[in-house]
Design an enzyme around this catalytic site. Structure first.
Site, PDB file in Angstrom:
ATOM      1  N   GLY A  14      23.099  13.287 -30.135  1.00 23.08           N
ATOM      2  CA  GLY A  14      22.593  13.859 -28.890  1.00 23.08           C
ATOM      3  C   GLY A  14      23.094  13.110 -27.675  1.00 23.08           C
ATOM      4  O   GLY A  14      23.233  13.682 -26.594  1.00 23.08           O
ATOM      5  N   ALA A  15      23.353  11.837 -27.862  1.00 28.84           N
ATOM      6  CA  ALA A  15      23.800  11.056 -26.711  1.00 28.84           C
ATOM      7  C   ALA A  15      25.195  11.494 -26.262  1.00 28.84           C
ATOM      8  O   ALA A  15      25.517  11.439 -25.081  1.00 28.84           O
ATOM      9  CB  ALA A  15      23.784   9.580 -27.034  1.00 28.84           C
ATOM     10  N   GLY A  34       0.819  -1.208   0.000  1.00 27.53           N
ATOM     11  CA  GLY A  34       0.000   0.000   0.000  1.00 27.53           C
ATOM     12  C   GLY A  34       0.846   1.248   0.000  1.00 27.53           C
ATOM     13  O   GLY A  34       1.974   1.287  -0.502  1.00 27.53           O
ATOM     14  N   GLY A  35       0.292   2.280   0.604  1.00 29.45           N
ATOM     15  CA  GLY A  35       0.982   3.561   0.650  1.00 29.45           C
ATOM     16  C   GLY A  35       2.326   3.458   1.346  1.00 29.45           C
ATOM     17  O   GLY A  35       3.193   4.311   1.154  1.00 29.45           O
TER      18      GLY A  35
HETATM   19  C1  HXC Z   1      -3.094  -4.183  11.997  1.00 26.49           C
HETATM   20  C2  HXC Z   1      -2.002  -5.992  11.198  1.00 26.49           C
HETATM   21  C3  HXC Z   1      -1.820  -5.371   9.945  1.00 26.49           C
HETATM   22  C4  HXC Z   1      -2.350  -4.063   9.785  1.00 26.49           C
HETATM   23  C5  HXC Z   1      -0.919  -7.300   9.844  1.00 26.49           C
HETATM   24  N1  HXC Z   1      -1.408  -7.187  11.067  1.00 26.49           N
HETATM   25  N2  HXC Z   1      -1.170  -6.206   9.139  1.00 26.49           N
HETATM   26  N3  HXC Z   1      -2.628  -5.395  12.208  1.00 26.49           N
HETATM   27  N4  HXC Z   1      -2.969  -3.506  10.849  1.00 26.49           N
HETATM   28  N5  HXC Z   1      -2.228  -3.409   8.648  1.00 26.49           N
HETATM   29  C6  HXC Z   1      -1.334  -8.161  12.138  1.00 26.49           C
HETATM   30  C7  HXC Z   1      -2.142  -9.412  11.876  1.00 26.49           C
HETATM   31  O1  HXC Z   1      -3.479  -9.217  12.305  1.00 26.49           O
HETATM   32  C8  HXC Z   1      -1.430 -10.427  12.743  1.00 26.49           C
HETATM   33  O2  HXC Z   1      -1.818 -10.249  14.070  1.00 26.49           O
HETATM   34  C9  HXC Z   1       0.013  -9.999  12.629  1.00 26.49           C
HETATM   35  O3  HXC Z   1      -0.018  -8.627  12.223  1.00 26.49           O
HETATM   36  C10 HXC Z   1       0.799 -10.783  11.621  1.00 26.49           C
HETATM   37  O4  HXC Z   1       0.053 -10.811  10.415  1.00 26.49           O
HETATM   38  P1  HXC Z   1      -0.215 -12.166   9.617  1.00 26.49           P
HETATM   39  O5  HXC Z   1      -1.277 -11.875   8.634  1.00 26.49           O
HETATM   40  O6  HXC Z   1      -0.443 -13.290  10.585  1.00 26.49           O
HETATM   41  O7  HXC Z   1       1.187 -12.402   8.934  1.00 26.49           O
HETATM   42  P2  HXC Z   1       1.498 -12.879   7.468  1.00 26.49           P
HETATM   43  O8  HXC Z   1       0.712 -14.113   7.151  1.00 26.49           O
HETATM   44  O9  HXC Z   1       2.982 -12.961   7.394  1.00 26.49           O
HETATM   45  O10 HXC Z   1       0.980 -11.735   6.497  1.00 26.49           O
HETATM   46  C11 HXC Z   1       1.560 -10.446   6.575  1.00 26.49           C
HETATM   47  C12 HXC Z   1       0.770  -9.452   5.691  1.00 26.49           C
HETATM   48  C13 HXC Z   1      -0.736  -9.550   6.046  1.00 26.49           C
HETATM   49  C14 HXC Z   1       0.995  -9.824   4.224  1.00 26.49           C
HETATM   50  C15 HXC Z   1       1.337  -8.067   5.934  1.00 26.49           C
HETATM   51  O11 HXC Z   1      -0.885  -9.435   7.470  1.00 26.49           O
HETATM   52  C16 HXC Z   1      -1.537  -8.462   5.418  1.00 26.49           C
HETATM   53  O12 HXC Z   1      -1.910  -8.570   4.259  1.00 26.49           O
HETATM   54  N6  HXC Z   1      -1.876  -7.451   6.209  1.00 26.49           N
HETATM   55  C17 HXC Z   1      -2.698  -6.355   5.741  1.00 26.49           C
HETATM   56  C18 HXC Z   1      -1.961  -5.496   4.744  1.00 26.49           C
HETATM   57  C19 HXC Z   1      -2.728  -4.282   4.388  1.00 26.49           C
HETATM   58  O13 HXC Z   1      -3.729  -4.362   3.660  1.00 26.49           O
HETATM   59  N7  HXC Z   1      -2.342  -3.150   5.011  1.00 26.49           N
HETATM   60  C20 HXC Z   1      -3.041  -1.908   4.881  1.00 26.49           C
HETATM   61  C21 HXC Z   1      -2.426  -1.256   3.664  1.00 26.49           C
HETATM   62  S1  HXC Z   1      -3.140   0.279   3.351  1.00 26.49           S
HETATM   63  P3  HXC Z   1      -1.898 -11.478  15.122  1.00 26.49           P
HETATM   64  O14 HXC Z   1      -2.406 -10.846  16.359  1.00 26.49           O
HETATM   65  O15 HXC Z   1      -2.827 -12.479  14.512  1.00 26.49           O
HETATM   66  O16 HXC Z   1      -0.499 -11.984  15.223  1.00 26.49           O
HETATM   67  C22 HXC Z   1      -1.929   1.281   3.708  1.00 26.49           C
HETATM   68  C23 HXC Z   1      -2.267   2.653   3.385  1.00 26.49           C
HETATM   69  C24 HXC Z   1      -1.165   3.558   3.784  1.00 26.49           C
HETATM   70  O17 HXC Z   1      -0.897   0.947   4.152  1.00 26.49           O
HETATM   71  C25 HXC Z   1      -1.417   4.807   3.038  1.00 26.49           C
HETATM   72  C26 HXC Z   1      -0.591   5.874   3.544  1.00 26.49           C
HETATM   73  C27 HXC Z   1      -0.930   7.134   2.825  1.00 26.49           C
END
Ligand code: HXC
Length: 517
Positions: free
Chosen positions: A407-408, A174-175
């Site tokens: 040009g290069a 994501g971001g």
């Molecule tokens: C809160 C999160 C989290 C998040 C992971 N966790 N991402 N908690 N916010 N964004 C937590 C999980 O719930 C889990 O908690 C622990 O972290 C480990 O995650 P797992 O899924 O068990 O690990 P894994 O299988 O290795 O997968 C990792 C991952 C996946 C690929 C990162 O967790 C994932 O897809 N997370 C969401 C990614 C996402 O969509 N992020 C938001 C992006 S938007 P527990 O308690 O079970 O251990 C963004 C916008 C920013 O970032 C913009 C800025 C301008």
């Protein structure tokens, strides 16, 4: 008032700190290790000199109450921040802790990162951001977006003031990918993936099926997109790359790069006389030239597998850091195209921002012709190279090895783009275009009217080649300072760089120029 005597309070402090140091707990640490990754604190310990790290906001905690977050602990709010030394020089750092809510970035987490970045800004020290995070902390909603945006803003404040290096050691989705993109160098491990939207979203929106590794693995983000500058086998390797990179760089834009003390041989290098093949159409590897010019053959190539028709990277000449930009005749004859232009221009601008002299090695037949290049904007991409070189005020030394056409030639820091020295090898061909093409145009009528067209074409080509496909006309017109024996190149370049250390070039004051994008 808390109860307990002094000893009890110290014991409590120790217990609290011990718990903090375990981040999300032993189970999650074990999972982190099982996936081939170090923990946030192990990474910090590896990068910093022993006992030099001072952690900041150690007891920071989130203040979110949504989605069951009230009362949930997030040790150090999932990011270790602080200051310490790397090879004796201070840096500020943030290292996300995947064992705490997946290293996700909430409000306080982001404020800690921004604090460390401002520490960099105030003290003129590089900033290193080790990313291992699920991105914005979902439970904190808009506060985490606001936090990330503050990090981006600080990235831009730091840009051009202190070097910023991102290590991607885990997910970076994501971001979150935009903070690294706003920094100067990205080092990604083979355990990590980086993308704006993951495979699931892509499938929903476009129907394309792709794995996370194919989409955002280190190789993909280096080779196809050019987002990544270095690929590392694992965390230890990434940290090694980061330390090596720092060794070439000044701590901030007001300093010169570190001068490595020592004795440097400035002897002729006979092997350079053998690099260019006799047949001008034969390729060779320009790295064979670079490694014979830099101290101890130590060349740190940047973006090794992206736009391989140009080679960029850092080396030292007589102890001074130089940024090397070299056409690569081994790949597409060293032609300049969209990606190689972007690659070179960005590197030139980094070097200029941080007082790193530029050494340009020229052997290119020109810009790549073609519809896809034109539609892709080769005009504006190629113009970036011209802009970056012309805007650069650091010492600029160019060496024409062989082809310097059209040009290069100009774009690759010819004399008129402000090169302080231009040297040419005897094999240099400084011309508007190659002899074959030029003869076809200039002597078109004569060739058409000749009885033996092939013989006429050959004769006129030879005539053009003898006149322009040498360095001597360019020498006569002051476009080349000197024609030198290849074996002497390191000596000439070292002397040039030494004498240019006091170079000053003042330009009219302005807010900023407008590099073509
Ligand atoms: C809160 C999160 C989290 C998040 C992971 N966790 N991402 N908690 N916010 N964004 C937590 C999980 O719930 C889990 O908690 C622990 O972290 C480990 O995650 P797992 O899924 O068990 O690990 P894994 O299988 O290795 O997968 C990792 C991952 C996946 C690929 C990162 O967790 C994932 O897809 N997370 C969401 C990614 C996402 O969509 N992020 C938001 C992006 S938007 P527990 O308690 O079970 O251990 C963004 C916008 C920013 O970032 C913009 C800025 C301008």
């Amino acid at each position: 008032m808390p109860s307990g005597n002094q000893q009890e309070r110290i014991a409590e402090l120790r217990q609290r700190k011990h718990k903090l140091m375990l981040g999300g707990g032993q189970d999650r640490i074990d999972r982190q290790h099982a996936s081939g990754k170090l923990t946030a604190r192990e990474r910090v310990a590896l990068i910093m000199d022993p006992n030099s790290f001072q952690e900041l906001s150690v007891f920071a905690e989130h203040r979110c109450t949504f989605f069951g977050m009230a009362g949930k602990e997030a040790p150090s709010d999932g990011v270790v921040t602080g200051v310490g030394t790397v090879d004796g020089r201070y840096v500020h750092l943030a290292s996300q802790d995947f064992t705490v809510f997946g290293g996700s970035a909430g409000e306080v987490h982001c404020l800690k990162i921004v604090d460390a970045m401002h520490g960099s800004l105030r003290t003129g020290t590089p900033f290193i951001f080790i990313n291992d995070s699920g991105g914005a902390r979902i439970q904190e909603g808009i506060d985490s977006l606001s936090g990330y945006a503050k990090v981006f803003y600080a990235n831009v404040e730091l840009s051009g003031v202190v070097p910023q290096i991102s290590l991607i050691c885990g997910p970076c989705a994501g971001g979150a990918a935009y903070s690294p993109a706003l920094t100067d160098f990205i080092i990604q491990t083979r355990q990590a993936q980086m993308f704006i939207t993951g495979p699931q979203v892509i499938k929903q929106v476009t129907g394309e099926v792709v794995t996370a590794e194919e989409l955002g693995g280190a190789e993909a983000q280096m080779h196809y997109s050019g987002v990544v500058h270095f690929v590392a086998d694992n965390d230890e390797h990434a940290i090694g790359i980061c330390k090596r990179l720092l060794s070439f760089l000044p701590s901030n834009n007001l300093e010169d790069p570190p001068l490595l003390p020592g004795e440097y041989s400035l002897e002729p290098e006979p092997a350079l006389d053998e690099v260019i093949p006799d047949d001008p159409k034969q390729p060779y590897d320009v790295r064979d030239v670079i490694t014979r010019l830099v101290d101890y053959g130590d060349f740190m190539e940047v973006q090794e597998t992206f736009a391989e028709n140009i080679v960029i990277g850092f080396g030292r000449i007589a102890g001074r850091t130089v940024g090397v930009i070299a056409n690569q005749p081994k790949v597409f004859a060293g032609v300049l195209d969209i990606n190689s232009s972007d690659k070179a221009a960005r590197f030139i601008r980094f070097c200029n921002a941080f007082n790193i002299s530029l050494l340009t090695l020229i052997d290119t037949p020109g810009f790549l012709p073609g519809v896809s290049q034109e539609y892709g904007g080769i005009i504006r991409h190629g113009a970036k190279v011209l802009f970056a070189y012309a805007a650069a005020t650091v010492p600029k030394v160019s060496v024409i090895l062989r082809k310097a056409y059209g040009g290069a030639y100009v774009a690759m820091c010819g004399r008129d783009l402000g090169a302080d020295r231009v040297f040419a090898w005897p094999t240099a061909e400084v011309a508007v275009m190659g002899a074959e093409g030029a003869a076809e145009i200039v002597f078109k009528r004569e060739i058409e009217q000749a009885e033996d067209k092939e013989a006429a074409r050959k004769q006129f080509t030879e005539q053009y080649r003898n006149t322009f496909s040498t360095p001597y006309v360019a020498g006569a017109h002051r476009i080349v300072d000197d024609v030198i024996e290849p074996n002497q190149t390191r000596i000439y370049v070292a002397h040039a760089l030494e004498s240019l250390q006091t170079k000053r070039e003042l330009r009219p004051a302005k807010k900023h120029g407008l590099i073509p994008l």
